[in-house]
Motif scaffolding. Structure first.
Motif, PDB file in Angstrom:
ATOM      1  N   VAL A 481      37.508  22.488 -21.188  1.00 31.49           N
ATOM      2  CA  VAL A 481      37.586  21.037 -20.988  1.00 31.49           C
ATOM      3  C   VAL A 481      37.948  21.356 -18.893  1.00 31.49           C
ATOM      4  CG1 VAL A 481      38.166  18.098 -20.706  1.00 31.49           C
ATOM      5  CG2 VAL A 481      38.059  19.859 -22.583  1.00 31.49           C
ATOM      6  N   ASN A 482      37.013  20.166 -18.020  1.00 29.12           N
ATOM      7  CA  ASN A 482      36.907  20.305 -16.921  1.00 29.12           C
ATOM      8  C   ASN A 482      36.059  18.770 -16.969  1.00 29.12           C
ATOM      9  OD1 ASN A 482      34.757  19.805 -14.238  1.00 29.12           O
ATOM     10  ND2 ASN A 482      37.210  20.488 -14.417  1.00 29.12           N
ATOM     11  N   ALA A 483      37.495  17.686 -16.177  1.00 32.00           N
ATOM     12  CA  ALA A 483      36.805  16.378 -15.849  1.00 32.00           C
ATOM     13  C   ALA A 483      37.013  15.630 -14.557  1.00 32.00           C
ATOM     14  CB  ALA A 483      37.250  15.434 -17.020  1.00 32.00           C
ATOM     15  N   PHE A 484      36.253  15.215 -13.225  1.00 30.49           N
ATOM     16  CA  PHE A 484      36.463  15.406 -12.508  1.00 30.49           C
ATOM     17  C   PHE A 484      35.998  13.292 -11.868  1.00 30.49           C
ATOM     18  CE2 PHE A 484      32.346  17.099 -12.607  1.00 30.49           C
ATOM     19  CZ  PHE A 484      32.151  15.988 -11.776  1.00 30.49           C
ATOM     20  N   VAL A 485      36.992  13.431 -10.954  1.00 26.68           N
ATOM     21  CA  VAL A 485      36.356  11.966 -10.559  1.00 26.68           C
ATOM     22  C   VAL A 485      36.869  11.093  -9.397  1.00 26.68           C
ATOM     23  CG1 VAL A 485      37.131   8.905 -10.998  1.00 26.68           C
ATOM     24  CG2 VAL A 485      37.105  10.634 -12.805  1.00 26.68           C
ATOM     25  N   SER A 486      35.809  11.080  -8.716  1.00 24.54           N
ATOM     26  CA  SER A 486      35.949  10.993  -6.908  1.00 24.54           C
ATOM     27  C   SER A 486      36.907   9.540  -6.836  1.00 24.54           C
ATOM     28  CB  SER A 486      34.633  10.922  -6.192  1.00 24.54           C
ATOM     29  OG  SER A 486      34.190   9.561  -6.268  1.00 24.54           O
ATOM     30  N   GLU A 487      36.976   9.324  -5.025  1.00 23.63           N
ATOM     31  CA  GLU A 487      37.650   8.102  -4.792  1.00 23.63           C
ATOM     32  C   GLU A 487      37.092   7.017  -5.058  1.00 23.63           C
ATOM     33  OE1 GLU A 487      40.811   5.803  -4.213  1.00 23.63           O
ATOM     34  OE2 GLU A 487      41.016   7.558  -4.618  1.00 23.63           O
ATOM     35  N   ASP A 488      36.178   6.645  -4.918  1.00 25.61           N
ATOM     36  CA  ASP A 488      34.876   6.140  -4.631  1.00 25.61           C
ATOM     37  C   ASP A 488      34.117   5.650  -6.092  1.00 25.61           C
ATOM     38  OD1 ASP A 488      35.677   5.389  -2.254  1.00 25.61           O
ATOM     39  OD2 ASP A 488      34.201   6.886  -1.494  1.00 25.61           O
ATOM     40  N   TYR A 489      33.928   6.219  -6.842  1.00 24.87           N
ATOM     41  CA  TYR A 489      33.563   6.348  -8.480  1.00 24.87           C
ATOM     42  C   TYR A 489      34.171   5.260  -8.722  1.00 24.87           C
ATOM     43  CZ  TYR A 489      31.300   6.728 -12.750  1.00 24.87           C
ATOM     44  OH  TYR A 489      30.710   6.572 -14.201  1.00 24.87           O
ATOM     45  N   ASP A 490      33.632   4.096  -9.018  1.00 21.02           N
ATOM     46  CA  ASP A 490      33.560   2.180  -9.276  1.00 21.02           C
ATOM     47  C   ASP A 490      32.702   2.427 -10.494  1.00 21.02           C
ATOM     48  OD1 ASP A 490      34.853   0.203  -9.936  1.00 21.02           O
ATOM     49  OD2 ASP A 490      34.402  -0.957  -8.222  1.00 21.02           O
ATOM     50  N   PRO A 491      32.896   2.593 -11.719  1.00 11.98           N
ATOM     51  CA  PRO A 491      32.308   1.819 -13.102  1.00 11.98           C
ATOM     52  C   PRO A 491      32.756   0.890 -13.410  1.00 11.98           C
ATOM     53  CG  PRO A 491      33.896   3.670 -14.247  1.00 11.98           C
ATOM     54  CD  PRO A 491      33.770   3.400 -12.292  1.00 11.98           C
ATOM     55  N   ALA A 492      31.776  -0.547 -12.842  1.00 13.82           N
ATOM     56  CA  ALA A 492      32.330  -1.680 -13.214  1.00 13.82           C
ATOM     57  C   ALA A 492      32.595  -1.664 -14.912  1.00 13.82           C
ATOM     58  CB  ALA A 492      31.399  -2.569 -12.318  1.00 13.82           C
ATOM     59  N   MET A 493      31.549  -1.583 -15.883  1.00 15.69           N
ATOM     60  CA  MET A 493      31.082  -1.196 -17.083  1.00 15.69           C
ATOM     61  C   MET A 493      31.652  -0.567 -17.653  1.00 15.69           C
ATOM     62  SD  MET A 493      27.231  -2.727 -17.288  1.00 15.69           S
ATOM     63  CE  MET A 493      27.275  -2.739 -18.627  1.00 15.69           C
ATOM     64  N   VAL A 496      37.514   5.560 -16.884  1.00 10.73           N
ATOM     65  CA  VAL A 496      38.297   6.154 -15.991  1.00 10.73           C
ATOM     66  C   VAL A 496      39.689   6.642 -16.189  1.00 10.73           C
ATOM     67  CG1 VAL A 496      36.509   7.262 -14.270  1.00 10.73           C
ATOM     68  CG2 VAL A 496      38.477   5.931 -13.718  1.00 10.73           C
ATOM     69  N   PHE A 497      40.055   7.900 -16.809  1.00 11.75           N
ATOM     70  CA  PHE A 497      41.747   8.456 -16.434  1.00 11.75           C
ATOM     71  C   PHE A 497      42.365   8.300 -15.198  1.00 11.75           C
ATOM     72  CE2 PHE A 497      39.847  12.712 -15.512  1.00 11.75           C
ATOM     73  CZ  PHE A 497      40.582  12.766 -15.637  1.00 11.75           C
ATOM     74  N   GLN A 498      41.754   8.797 -14.573  1.00 14.42           N
ATOM     75  CA  GLN A 498      42.576   8.563 -12.692  1.00 14.42           C
ATOM     76  C   GLN A 498      41.005   8.475 -11.724  1.00 14.42           C
ATOM     77  OE1 GLN A 498      45.284  10.499 -12.419  1.00 14.42           O
ATOM     78  NE2 GLN A 498      45.048  11.546 -11.029  1.00 14.42           N
ATOM     79  N   LYS A 499      40.988   8.439 -11.006  1.00 12.45           N
ATOM     80  CA  LYS A 499      40.585   8.235  -9.716  1.00 12.45           C
ATOM     81  C   LYS A 499      41.514   9.533  -8.828  1.00 12.45           C
ATOM     82  CE  LYS A 499      38.411   4.211  -9.502  1.00 12.45           C
ATOM     83  NZ  LYS A 499      37.757   3.160  -8.481  1.00 12.45           N
ATOM     84  N   ASP A 500      39.923   9.967  -7.735  1.00 12.27           N
ATOM     85  CA  ASP A 500      40.610  11.587  -6.950  1.00 12.27           C
ATOM     86  C   ASP A 500      40.953  12.200  -7.667  1.00 12.27           C
ATOM     87  OD1 ASP A 500      40.359  13.360  -4.751  1.00 12.27           O
ATOM     88  OD2 ASP A 500      42.559  11.745  -3.898  1.00 12.27           O
ATOM     89  N   VAL A 501      40.883  12.496  -9.078  1.00 17.84           N
ATOM     90  CA  VAL A 501      40.944  13.661 -10.142  1.00 17.84           C
ATOM     91  C   VAL A 501      40.639  14.912 -10.267  1.00 17.84           C
ATOM     92  CG1 VAL A 501      41.117  12.477 -12.024  1.00 17.84           C
ATOM     93  CG2 VAL A 501      42.660  14.624 -11.362  1.00 17.84           C
ATOM     94  N   HIS A 533      44.145  18.731  -9.596  1.00 20.91           N
ATOM     95  CA  HIS A 533      44.608  18.380  -8.724  1.00 20.91           C
ATOM     96  C   HIS A 533      43.313  17.248  -8.086  1.00 20.91           C
ATOM     97  CE1 HIS A 533      41.015  20.610  -7.766  1.00 20.91           C
ATOM     98  NE2 HIS A 533      41.192  21.275  -9.115  1.00 20.91           N
ATOM     99  N   ASP A 534      43.934  17.108  -6.802  1.00 22.88           N
ATOM    100  CA  ASP A 534      42.365  15.732  -6.161  1.00 22.88           C
ATOM    101  C   ASP A 534      40.729  16.577  -6.182  1.00 22.88           C
ATOM    102  OD1 ASP A 534      45.481  14.521  -5.268  1.00 22.88           O
ATOM    103  OD2 ASP A 534      45.000  14.841  -3.247  1.00 22.88           O
ATOM    104  N   PHE A 535      40.327  15.552  -5.986  1.00 26.27           N
ATOM    105  CA  PHE A 535      39.014  16.163  -5.925  1.00 26.27           C
ATOM    106  C   PHE A 535      38.496  16.007  -4.434  1.00 26.27           C
ATOM    107  CE2 PHE A 535      34.702  14.021  -5.556  1.00 26.27           C
ATOM    108  CZ  PHE A 535      34.106  15.538  -6.678  1.00 26.27           C
ATOM    109  N   GLU A 536      38.873  14.970  -3.676  1.00 24.19           N
ATOM    110  CA  GLU A 536      38.690  15.281  -2.790  1.00 24.19           C
ATOM    111  C   GLU A 536      39.543  16.469  -1.843  1.00 24.19           C
ATOM    112  OE1 GLU A 536      36.721  13.134  -1.666  1.00 24.19           O
ATOM    113  OE2 GLU A 536      36.892  11.366  -3.205  1.00 24.19           O
ATOM    114  N   ASP A 537      40.630  16.436  -2.350  1.00 20.83           N
ATOM    115  CA  ASP A 537      41.174  17.944  -1.610  1.00 20.83           C
ATOM    116  C   ASP A 537      41.313  18.784  -2.420  1.00 20.83           C
ATOM    117  OD1 ASP A 537      42.932  19.773  -0.381  1.00 20.83           O
ATOM    118  OD2 ASP A 537      44.623  17.846   0.529  1.00 20.83           O
TER     119      ASP A 537
END
Length: 736
Positions: A481-493, A496-501, A533-537
């Motif tokens: 499994v690979n999952a990623f979320v950027s710091e600016d991902y903001d699904p108002a509907m 996400v389990f965490q941001k920047d990951v 690890h961080d998505f951005e870095d």
């Protein structure tokens, strides 16, 4: 590094073991098994007796295939199924033989959506549109409990979906009988074209729980469930009714009393009646339109309290019926890490506390055939004193290709109104997602999801996604499994389990059924690596752990034992204070150990115990979770659960903390249609206790009377804040 090498060695050995018998995982048949339905000439009384002459004329289906406790071989508890139909219903008649008769029955309780692993169960799965990817399942027990399930790709299931159907059972000294009556109007099917006879995909399964013997028809490998419809038989001989007006209405009337107090002072009170309802219109056999007005979810189960000691957001599943039906069609619906659309965001205020907000109206449209699925959802949320109104919209298209593959796109749109009184500007949020499901071979599953969000308030664009690859045979499982979320991902509907990951999880386990240990049904030793690890870095490590479980074993009676260890590495570079314990920034490494045992959960008295021990950041944490369940009769079930955390020397101040979570419940049932359930939970961490008492009477199929009492108190011995709620509700369902 040494521990990662151990993981790779384990996985290699699992693969070697598994290769020896991989041929046991047989492919789907080139030509499906064919069975026939017989038209009933007389009237059938759905009573579970199967004593009408038409049942004797129907073709008996007896060639079941054993998948548990071992694949193949002689069946100890044989089953006979017959299928009839008339102008309105499909009828399934079942005789489930048991050498002990009534004494052999295992039942937990009489709840509608029962535990399918701990009761005697019989079920029928129908793919009336021959998608080979979607099915509806109708299940019962020897006492006539009902469970209806929607399944998607044998990968995602919706157990809270409810359909209109009937079943009655009879228990005898030789086994039990079950008689299903499933209205054609409750099944979505393709209408006949150019006189070509109707054919439906169909499977059956039975679990004889005392022996944990599971049998299926037709033959399906042990590594898959009865919902793997590519193995389904073909049901022929049906003369389905032509499409006609198919409308189901479900109005309700409700009285609700709410009272909130601070100390002895009443701070707010609500005392009002309410009316509303739902309408389901099957426009044609493929397309369904659902409407809801003044939506109410008073009877929905309450969430249980959780003491979160991890850095990730907690996922609470949806419990409201309107949003549950067809929930598996939305992108990301099968996971709890990245969901561009998560229906629990609907019905909450646009505030930090996210208090409940009423819904004025909603509509859902679903159009599915064997080639594609089109779906849309729109909901209007009412303005409150603390929050503006909101409009929610979702659009979805999925295209099927090959035998079990699909690709889809989804768009969500949320618009929050402006309010001069609250000083809030209009805001809108959009996500666009592409996802797909690929099954190149029956034992290999691949899925992917990529999503982007756009927010009018921040002007930011964010990204997220999830990739899964897995292979499951009778002898092993390997997955990534690979999952990623950027710091600016903001699904108002969404959720996400965490941001920047960025999350990676390779692993697997062997499936061993040792003949040299006759009391063991299944042993699954394995390991999984969880790396963040961080998505951005990409180079900035967050945390990782290695979950190693050499003992993960089910015995013949389905009791279970686990012994595992989890080496963990943490990089705390942010403000982190789980349960108020401020963790000093820095690197940590520690190992935790788990011992877990569940007794045979199908017995009248059963129990479970779990110990989670070891270091925790710069201190220690010992957790004990125990549970007892006593059900002298299926009509009475009493449970008690306890969780204790003992935390010592943790955080910058080396603090100590003990938490206790007590949970008790009692379910009383006159029969599967008249039930009283009570639930109480006390959490010592926030000194909050809450009651939930619910009476339900299904006086007609899917027509209910509910009486619900909820009470929540902070500091129960000297209440600081309290909230009391009483609800009476009646629903009426009529299908035209």
């Amino acid at each position: 590094m040494k521990k990662i090498c151990v993981l790779l060695l384990l996985l290699t050995s699992f693969y070697t073991i598994a290769q020896e018998n991989e041929t046991d995982n047989f492919p789907p048949p080139e030509t499906p098994v064919v069975i026939s339905a017989t038209r009933a000439l007389g009237r059938l009384n759905v009573d579970g007796l199967l004593n009408e002459a038409d049942w004797d004329k129907a073709e008996p289906i007896t060639d079941f295939f054993r998948v548990e406790p071992v694949q193949g071989g002689v069946i100890k508890n044989p089953t006979t199924v017959r299928i009839l139909y008339d102008d309105k219903n499909l009828y399934v008649g079942v005789f489930a033989r048991d050498s002990l008769g009534k004494k052999g029955i295992r039942m937990q309780d009489l709840s509608r959506d029962f535990n399918g692993l701990e009761n005697d169960v019989f079920g029928v799965q129908i793919d009336a549109q021959n998608t080979k990817q979607y099915a509806v399942s109708f299940q019962t027990t020897p006492y006539g409990n009902q469970q209806d399930v929607q399944t998607f790709n044998d990968n995602n299931r919706d157990e809270d979906w409810n359909a209109l159907w009937r079943v009655r059972t009879q228990r005898t000294d030789k086994g039990y009988y079950a008689e299903f009556a499933i209205p054609f109007k409750s099944i979505r099917y393709d209408e006949p074209v150019n006189g070509i006879p109707v054919e439906w995909g169909i499977t059956f399964f039975r679990l004889a729980r005392r022996d944990y013997e599971k049998t299926v028809f037709p033959a399906i490998p042990q590594s898959f469930s009865e919902n793997r419809m590519i193995y389904a038989a073909k049901l022929q001989g049906l003369q389905v009714p032509p499409p006609s007006a198919n409308i189901r209405i479900e109005p309700y009337a409700l009285y609700q009393y709410d009272e909130n107090k601070t100390g002895d002072v009443v701070t707010s009170k609500l005392n009002e009646p309410k009316v509303g309802g739902d309408v389901k219109w099957a426009i044609n056999p493929n397309a369904v339109l659902d409407l809801t007005i003044n939506t109410d979810f008073a009877q929905a189960d309450v969430d249980r309290a959780v003491n979160n000691l991890e850095r990730f957001n907690i996922f609470f599943p949806e419990r409201r019926q309107f949003f549950l039906e067809n929930s598996g069609i939305w992108a990301g619906g099968g996971n709890s890490q990245v969901r561009p659309f998560f229906s629990r965001t609907i019905g909450l205020e646009n505030t930090f506390n996210a208090a409940p907000a009423p819904l004025d109206a909603g509509a859902r449209y679903t159009d599915r055939n064997e080639d594609r699925t089109i779906a849309a959802l729109a909901v209007r949320q009412r303005e409150t004193d603390n929050s503006t109104g909101s409009t929610f919209g979702v659009g979805r298209y999925t295209q099927n290709y090959g035998k079990e593959n699909n690709i889809g796109a989804m768009v969500t749109y949320r618009m929050n109104d402006s309010s001069s009184d609250l000083g809030i500007d209009r805001r809108n949020n959009t996500t666009i997602s592409i996802d797909g499901f690929i099954r190149p071979k029956a034992e290999i599953t691949l899925s992917y999801l990529v999503s982007t969000s756009l927010d009018s308030e921040t002007g930011d664009t964010g990204y997220s996604g999830r990739i899964f690859a897995g292979k499951r045979t009778n002898n092993y499982y390997l997955g990534y499994v690979n999952a990623f979320v950027s710091e600016d991902y903001d699904p108002a509907m969404g959720f996400v389990f965490q941001k920047d990951v960025m999350y990676h999880s390779p692993g697997g386990y062997a499936i061993v059924r040792p003949k040299w240990l006759p009391f063991v049904r299944r042993w699954d030793p394995g390991a999984f690596l969880n790396y963040y690890h961080d998505f951005e870095d990409f180079g900035n490590f967050q945390q990782s752990n290695l979950y190693i479980f050499p003992i993960y074993t089910w015995f013949k009676d389905n009791s279970f034992v686990e012994a595992s260890l989890t080496p963990t590495w943490q990089n705390i570079n942010f403000n982190f204070a789980p349960l108020g314990l401020a963790i000093e920034q820095g690197d940590y490494s520690y190992t935790r150990y788990t011992l877990r045992y569940n007794s045979d959960q199908s017995k009248k008295l059963s129990g479970s115990i779990r110990f989670n021990l070891g270091n925790f950041y710069n201190g220690t944490r010992n957790t004990v979770i125990g549970g007892l369940r006593y059900a002298p009769l299926p009509h009475i079930a009493l449970t008690a659960d306890y969780e204790h955390n003992n935390i010592n020397g943790v955080g910058a101040l080396g603090e100590n903390l003990d938490t206790d979570l007590y949970t008790g419940s009692l379910r009383l049932a006159l029969n599967p249609r008249v039930q009283l359930s009570t639930f109480y939970q006390y959490n010592s961490f926030d000194e909050q206790g809450r009651w939930n008492v619910r009476f339900s009477w299904e006086y007609m199929p899917l027509s209910f009377i509910y009486l619900v009492f909820n009470d929540t108190q902070t500091d129960v011995f000297d209440p600081i804040e309290s909230s009391t709620q009483f609800i009476s509700k009646i629903t009426f369902l009529k299908q035209f």
